[in-house]
Design a protein around this motif. Structure first.
Motif, PDB file in Angstrom:
ATOM      1  N   ARG A  77       0.795  -1.208  -0.013  1.00 50.63           N
ATOM      2  CA  ARG A  77      -0.077   0.082  -0.005  1.00 50.63           C
ATOM      3  C   ARG A  77       0.869   1.287  -0.024  1.00 50.63           C
ATOM      4  N   ASP A  78       0.484   2.469  -0.615  1.00 53.66           N
ATOM      5  CA  ASP A  78       0.939   3.480  -0.784  1.00 53.66           C
ATOM      6  C   ASP A  78       0.630   4.289   0.628  1.00 53.66           C
ATOM      7  N   ALA A  79       1.294   5.606   0.847  1.00 56.30           N
ATOM      8  CA  ALA A  79       1.190   6.426   2.042  1.00 56.30           C
ATOM      9  C   ALA A  79      -0.070   6.852   2.073  1.00 56.30           C
ATOM     10  N   THR A  80      -1.003   7.346   1.195  1.00 53.74           N
ATOM     11  CA  THR A  80      -2.258   7.614   1.114  1.00 53.74           C
ATOM     12  C   THR A  80      -3.195   6.642   1.324  1.00 53.74           C
ATOM     13  N   ASP A  81      -2.907   5.366   1.415  1.00 54.62           N
ATOM     14  CA  ASP A  81      -3.709   4.142   1.762  1.00 54.62           C
ATOM     15  C   ASP A  81      -3.634   3.905   3.207  1.00 54.62           C
ATOM     16  N   ARG A  83      -3.874   4.563   7.308  1.00 57.62           N
ATOM     17  CA  ARG A  83      -4.679   5.262   8.059  1.00 57.62           C
ATOM     18  C   ARG A  83      -4.466   5.363   9.529  1.00 57.62           C
ATOM     19  N   ASP A 227      -7.583   9.914   7.678  1.00 60.42           N
ATOM     20  CA  ASP A 227      -8.170  10.081   6.229  1.00 60.42           C
ATOM     21  C   ASP A 227      -7.043   9.854   5.175  1.00 60.42           C
ATOM     22  N   GLY A 228      -5.718   9.256   5.375  1.00 62.30           N
ATOM     23  CA  GLY A 228      -4.918   9.111   4.541  1.00 62.30           C
ATOM     24  C   GLY A 228      -4.011  10.259   4.182  1.00 62.30           C
ATOM     25  N   ARG A 229      -4.014  11.632   4.830  1.00 64.42           N
ATOM     26  CA  ARG A 229      -3.372  12.641   4.496  1.00 64.42           C
ATOM     27  C   ARG A 229      -2.297  12.806   5.553  1.00 64.42           C
ATOM     28  N   HIS A 230      -1.212  12.650   5.192  1.00 62.26           N
ATOM     29  CA  HIS A 230       0.211  12.262   5.931  1.00 62.26           C
ATOM     30  C   HIS A 230       1.253  13.263   5.911  1.00 62.26           C
ATOM     31  N   GLU A 232       5.268  14.429   5.368  1.00 63.94           N
ATOM     32  CA  GLU A 232       6.306  13.675   4.596  1.00 63.94           C
ATOM     33  C   GLU A 232       7.091  12.591   5.060  1.00 63.94           C
TER      34      GLU A 232
END
Lengths: 253, 167
Positions: A77-81, A83, A227-230, A232
Motif C-alpha cells: 500500500r502507498d502512503a495515502t492508503d 490510516r 483519512d490518508g493525509r500524512h 512527509e
C-alpha cells in the motif's frame, strides 16, 4: 461467510496501521538506544506492536476479501492508503520523544484494546484481549520513564517537556471518531474512541503531575492520518519498510 | 501403531515438542496447545494460541507440532490458531515452573490484572535467584532476550538471570 460491513476493513486498518507504523518507527532504535536495557526494551516493544499489527491486518485481509494478506497490506500500500494517526509516523526524535510518544499512544492503546476486547467481532475481541496485556506492560514501562525523565535532571526535564509540547497537538487525532464507523459502533463491533479521551486525559495528567511536567494549554489539534493525509515522514518510513518486499515480490526465506 | 489415536495420546506426544526459545518446556506445559481432536480417519486437528502477538517462535512451534504428529503416523494434521481466551502465564503448572527454575529461568509470578497502570513503586517481591535461591534480586530490565522474559540480577551471587514475564 456473510459479507461484512463495508466500513469494517477500513476501521481495522486504522487499528493495525497505528501499531505497524509506530512499531517500525520504534525498531529504528535497535542498536542505537542510550543504554543496552532500553535497546532491548524498545526492540521488544516494536516486536509486540508489529505482531499486533500482523494479527489485525490478517483479519482486515479476510474481511476485505480482495485477496490481500497481511504482507500485501503492509508492503504494497502507498502512503495515502495508510490510516495511522500522524502521532505514530513522526520521526523517532530523542529518547524523550520516544518515551513520551510511547506513553501517550500506549495509554490510548490500553483504553482502545480494553474496549475492543468486548467487540461483537469475536476475532477482533480475541486479538484485543491479548494485545491489552502487552500494551499494559508497555505503558507501565513508558510511564515510569516519563516520571524519571521529568523529575530527573534539569536536562532530562527540559527534553521531556519539549517532547510533551511537540507531541501534544498530535494526540487529539486519536480521539476523533471517524464518521464512517457509526454503524460499527452502534453494532458494538468497534469502539467509539471519542469516549476514551476523558479517561486518557485523567491518566496523563496524573503521570505528568508526578513527573513535574505540564500539558500545553493550546487546544488546537492536528489531524489527517485517519483519512490518508500524512506528513512527509511516512513516505520515508515506508520506503525503508517496503523496499525489500517490493524489490523481490513473493520472495521466500 | 494403529491409524486412529486418542486426544490423550496426542497430548502425550506433544510433550516431546519443546518451545524453541525455552527448550525445557513443552508446548503443552507452556499452555500454547489448547485442544486436539482426532477424526475417525485418524487425522488430528490441533488448536494453539500464541504467547505474544509478535512471538517469532509461533511458526516454528506450529511446524514442530505438525511434524511430530505426522511422524507418529497421523495421516493428516491441521493446526489452527485461536486468540481467546488470551494466553496467560497463570496457566503454567507447578511442575513447569520447577523445570524453568532448574533451567536457570525464574518462573513467572501471579498476574496482577487490575494494578495501577504506572505504579513506579511496584507491589510484591521479585523472584528468588534461580541459582543461589537468594531473595535479594533486582530488576535490571522489564524486557529480555525474548518477548516472554525480563532481566534480573542477583545481589547475593551477582548472577544475572532471566524471569518469565507474568502476563
Amino acid at each position: 461467510m456473510r459479507a461484512s460491513h463495508p466500513a469494517l476493513a477500513p476501521a481495522l486498518l486504522r487499528i493495525a496501521d497505528d501499531r505497524l507504523i509506530l512499531g517500525h518507527r520504534t525498531s529504528e532504535w535497535c542498536g542505537h538506544a542510550p543504554i543496552l536495557e532500553e535497546d532491548i526494551a524498545l526492540a521488544n516493544i516494536a516486536l509486540d506492536l508489529i505482531g499486533q499489527a500482523t494479527l489485525v491486518l490478517q483479519h482486515a485481509g479476510a474481511v476485505e476479501r480482495a485477496g490481500r494478506n497481511e504482507d500485501a497490506l503492509a508492503f504494497f500500500r502507498d502512503a495515502t492508503d495508510f490510516r495511522n494517526a500522524l502521532l505514530c509516523e513522526l520521526p523517532r526524535g530523542d529518547f524523550g520523544v520516544t518515551i513520551v510518544r510511547h506513553f501517550f499512544h500506549g495509554l490510548y492503546s490500553v483504553l482502545q484494546w480494553d474496549a475492543l476486547a468486548r467487540s461483537t467481532d469475536q476475532t477482533l475481541a480475541g486479538i484485543a484481549a491479548k494485545a491489552l496485556k502487552e500494551s499494559r506492560y508497555h505503558v507501565r514501562h513508558a510511564g515510569e520513564w516519563v516520571i524519571r525523565l521529568g523529575d530527573g535532571t534539569e536536562e532530562s526535564h527540559r527534553r521531556a517537556q519539549e517532547a510533551v509540547d511537540a507531541l501534544w497537538p498530535y494526540t487529539g487525532e486519536l480521539f476523533m471518531q471517524p464518521a464512517d464507523e457509526a454503524d460499527l459502533v452502534a453494532a458494538g463491533t468497534t469502539a467509539d474512541v471519542s469516549l476514551l479521551a476523558g479517561p486518557w486525559r485523567a491518566q496523563v495528567d496524573d503521570v505528568l503531575r508526578r513527573a513535574t511536567l505540564r500539558a500545553p494549554s493550546d487546544p488546537w489539534m492536528q489531524r489527517g492520518g485517519r483519512d490518508g493525509r500524512h506528513t512527509e515522514h511516512l513516505g520515508h518510513l515506508l520506503a525503508e519498510m517496503q523496499i525489500v518486499a517490493r524489490s523481490h515480490p513473493g520472495a521466500q526465506w | 501403531m494403529s491409524a486412529v489415536t486418542t486426544r490423550e495420546q496426542v497430548f502425550a506426544w506433544l510433550e516431546d515438542v519443546k518451545d524453541p526459545e525455552v527448550p525445557v518446556l513443552s508446548v503443552v506445559e507452556l499452555g500454547v496447545v489448547r485442544d486436539a481432536t482426532v477424526s475417525d480417519d485418524g487425522s488430528v486437528a490441533v488448536t494453539i494460541t500464541p504467547t505474544y502477538s509478535g512471538c517469532p517462535a509461533m511458526r516454528v512451534i506450529e511446524e514442530s507440532i505438525r511434524d511430530a504428529l505426522l511422524l507418529r503416523g497421523a495421516p493428516r494434521v491441521t493446526v489452527a490458531t485461536v486468540f481467546s481466551p488470551a494466553w496467560t502465564t497463570d496457566w503454567m503448572p507447578e511442575t513447569a515452573r520447577a523445570k524453568l527454575e532448574a533451567y536457570g529461568i525464574a518462573p513467572p509470578g501471579a498476574v496482577d490484572p487490575v494494578g495501577d497502570l504506572v505504579p513506579l513503586q511496584r507491589a510484591g517481591t521479585g523472584p528468588r535467584c534461580p541459582f543461589c535461591k537468594s531473595p535479594r534480586t533486582t530488576r535490571r530490565s522489564d524486557f529480555g532476550s525474548t518477548a516472554c522474559k525480563a532481566l534480573w540480577v542477583c545481589e547475593e551471587c551477582t548472577q544475572p538471570f532471566e524471569q518469565f514475564k507474568a502476563i
